[in-house]
Design an enzyme around this catalytic site. Structure first.
Site, mmCIF file in Angstrom:
data_model
loop_
_atom_site.group_PDB
_atom_site.id
_atom_site.type_symbol
_atom_site.label_atom_id
_atom_site.label_comp_id
_atom_site.label_asym_id
_atom_site.label_seq_id
_atom_site.Cartn_x
_atom_site.Cartn_y
_atom_site.Cartn_z
ATOM 1 N N HIS A 109 -10.556 -4.759 -2.951
ATOM 2 C CA HIS A 109 -9.241 -5.208 -2.198
ATOM 3 C C HIS A 109 -9.209 -5.476 -0.692
ATOM 4 O O HIS A 109 -10.378 -5.123 -0.048
ATOM 5 C CB HIS A 109 -8.264 -4.043 -2.316
ATOM 6 C CG HIS A 109 -8.800 -2.694 -2.002
ATOM 7 N ND1 HIS A 109 -9.817 -2.054 -2.646
ATOM 8 C CD2 HIS A 109 -8.352 -2.057 -0.656
ATOM 9 C CE1 HIS A 109 -9.754 -0.821 -1.955
ATOM 10 N NE2 HIS A 109 -9.278 -0.941 -0.701
ATOM 11 N N HIS A 141 -7.324 -5.431 2.756
ATOM 12 C CA HIS A 141 -5.958 -4.987 3.500
ATOM 13 C C HIS A 141 -5.163 -5.941 4.448
ATOM 14 O O HIS A 141 -5.955 -6.540 4.998
ATOM 15 C CB HIS A 141 -6.202 -3.746 4.312
ATOM 16 C CG HIS A 141 -6.789 -2.605 3.598
ATOM 17 N ND1 HIS A 141 -5.925 -1.466 3.325
ATOM 18 C CD2 HIS A 141 -7.995 -2.269 3.112
ATOM 19 C CE1 HIS A 141 -6.709 -0.561 2.780
ATOM 20 N NE2 HIS A 141 -7.932 -0.930 2.583
ATOM 21 N N GLN A 176 -14.143 3.185 2.232
ATOM 22 C CA GLN A 176 -13.650 2.868 0.917
ATOM 23 C C GLN A 176 -13.303 3.951 0.092
ATOM 24 O O GLN A 176 -13.914 4.741 -0.006
ATOM 25 C CB GLN A 176 -14.628 1.730 0.081
ATOM 26 C CG GLN A 176 -13.924 1.290 -1.044
ATOM 27 C CD GLN A 176 -14.850 0.350 -1.769
ATOM 28 O OE1 GLN A 176 -16.145 0.130 -1.379
ATOM 29 N NE2 GLN A 176 -14.309 -0.313 -2.680
ATOM 30 N N ASN A 206 -13.001 -2.757 2.925
ATOM 31 C CA ASN A 206 -14.035 -1.714 3.193
ATOM 32 C C ASN A 206 -14.927 -1.544 2.090
ATOM 33 O O ASN A 206 -14.552 -1.752 0.980
ATOM 34 C CB ASN A 206 -13.423 -0.191 3.158
ATOM 35 C CG ASN A 206 -12.383 -0.055 4.415
ATOM 36 O OD1 ASN A 206 -12.466 -0.671 5.557
ATOM 37 N ND2 ASN A 206 -11.225 0.489 4.173
ATOM 38 N N ASP A 215 0.915 -1.201 0.123
ATOM 39 C CA ASP A 215 0.109 0.035 -0.004
ATOM 40 C C ASP A 215 0.824 1.250 -0.015
ATOM 41 O O ASP A 215 1.976 1.258 0.699
ATOM 42 C CB ASP A 215 -1.016 0.113 1.109
ATOM 43 C CG ASP A 215 -1.944 0.996 1.211
ATOM 44 O OD1 ASP A 215 -3.145 0.615 1.236
ATOM 45 O OD2 ASP A 215 -1.670 2.266 0.998
HETATM 46 P P1 5GP Z 1 -9.586 1.722 0.868
HETATM 47 O O1 5GP Z 1 -9.823 3.052 1.703
HETATM 48 O O2 5GP Z 1 -10.412 2.055 -0.434
HETATM 49 O O3 5GP Z 1 -9.921 0.615 1.714
HETATM 50 O O4 5GP Z 1 -8.104 1.333 0.430
HETATM 51 C C1 5GP Z 1 -7.588 1.904 -0.500
HETATM 52 C C2 5GP Z 1 -6.098 1.737 -0.307
HETATM 53 O O5 5GP Z 1 -5.306 1.917 -1.355
HETATM 54 C C3 5GP Z 1 -5.261 2.907 0.564
HETATM 55 O O6 5GP Z 1 -4.869 2.331 1.764
HETATM 56 C C4 5GP Z 1 -4.457 3.720 -0.327
HETATM 57 O O7 5GP Z 1 -3.146 3.770 0.685
HETATM 58 C C5 5GP Z 1 -4.192 2.672 -1.427
HETATM 59 N N1 5GP Z 1 -3.711 3.312 -2.848
HETATM 60 C C6 5GP Z 1 -4.437 4.224 -3.297
HETATM 61 N N2 5GP Z 1 -3.998 4.613 -4.468
HETATM 62 C C7 5GP Z 1 -2.815 3.612 -4.495
HETATM 63 C C8 5GP Z 1 -1.894 3.478 -5.430
HETATM 64 O O8 5GP Z 1 -1.764 4.163 -6.496
HETATM 65 N N3 5GP Z 1 -1.015 2.118 -5.442
HETATM 66 C C9 5GP Z 1 -0.959 1.572 -4.155
HETATM 67 N N4 5GP Z 1 0.046 0.425 -3.950
HETATM 68 N N5 5GP Z 1 -1.937 1.751 -3.285
HETATM 69 C C10 5GP Z 1 -2.850 2.731 -3.361
#
Ligand code: 5GP
Ligand code: ZN
Length: 137
Positions: A101, A103, A95, A88, A32
């Site tokens: 995805h 975590h 999310q 999420n 991440d």
């Molecule tokens: P969510 O909030 O949707 O559950 O998690 C999205 C996650 O994706 C966040 O922890 C954020 O840091 C990660 N993320 C967002 N953009 C990128 C990216 O371009 N590359 C990677 N490796 N992670 C990303």
């Protein structure tokens, strides 16, 4: 299946770089970019599904098996003390990337990377009604 505006679809297609830990025909696992802790990684299906409601059952099963495999491997390598696996669905649930995805978050004694929730209180009557409402018939 791919969404032209989705950052994870672009990563899966190799159009945006990522630090990949594992890849097979169904998934990519990558670090991440905004890690909650050292080693925080994401399991990302190669096909675009917005959330758990869209994810096919077969992939859901495979994702959980992969989560177990990655958590075991990462715990051995990082020597972390615990592990959160979370996921999420929807903006209100936190999310921010609308491509399913999971975590993988290693936890370390003495660190407070993530705030857990405070326990709320519902009356016994409310809890009984909820259990009835939510029971899978
Ligand atoms: P969510 O909030 O949707 O559950 O998690 C999205 C996650 O994706 C966040 O922890 C954020 O840091 C990660 N993320 C967002 N953009 C990128 C990216 O371009 N590359 C990677 N490796 N992670 C990303
Ligand atoms: Zn996508």
């Amino acid at each position: 299946m791919r969404d032209a505006n989705c950052i994870f679809c672009k990563i899966v297609a190799g159009e945006i770089p990522s630090r990949t830990l594992f890849e097979d025909e169904d998934f990519k696992v990558m670090l991440d970019v905004g890690p909650a802790s050292k080693g925080h990684a994401l399991i990302v299906p190669k096909e675009h599904y917005a959330n758990i409601y869209e994810l096919p059952d077969e992939l859901a099963g495979k994702a959980m098996r992969l989560a177990k495999r990655m958590a075991t491997h990462m715990t051995n390598v990082l020597n972390c003390d615990g592990f959160n696996i979370l996921q999420n669905n929807g903006e209100v649930a936190g999310q921010t990337v609308f491509h399913y995805h999971m975590h993988l978050i290693p936890r370390y004694k003495g660190s407070d990377e993530m705030i857990l929730w405070n326990a709320n209180h519902f009356s016994d009557e409310q809890m009984d009604a909820l259990a009835e409402q939510l029971s899978v018939k």
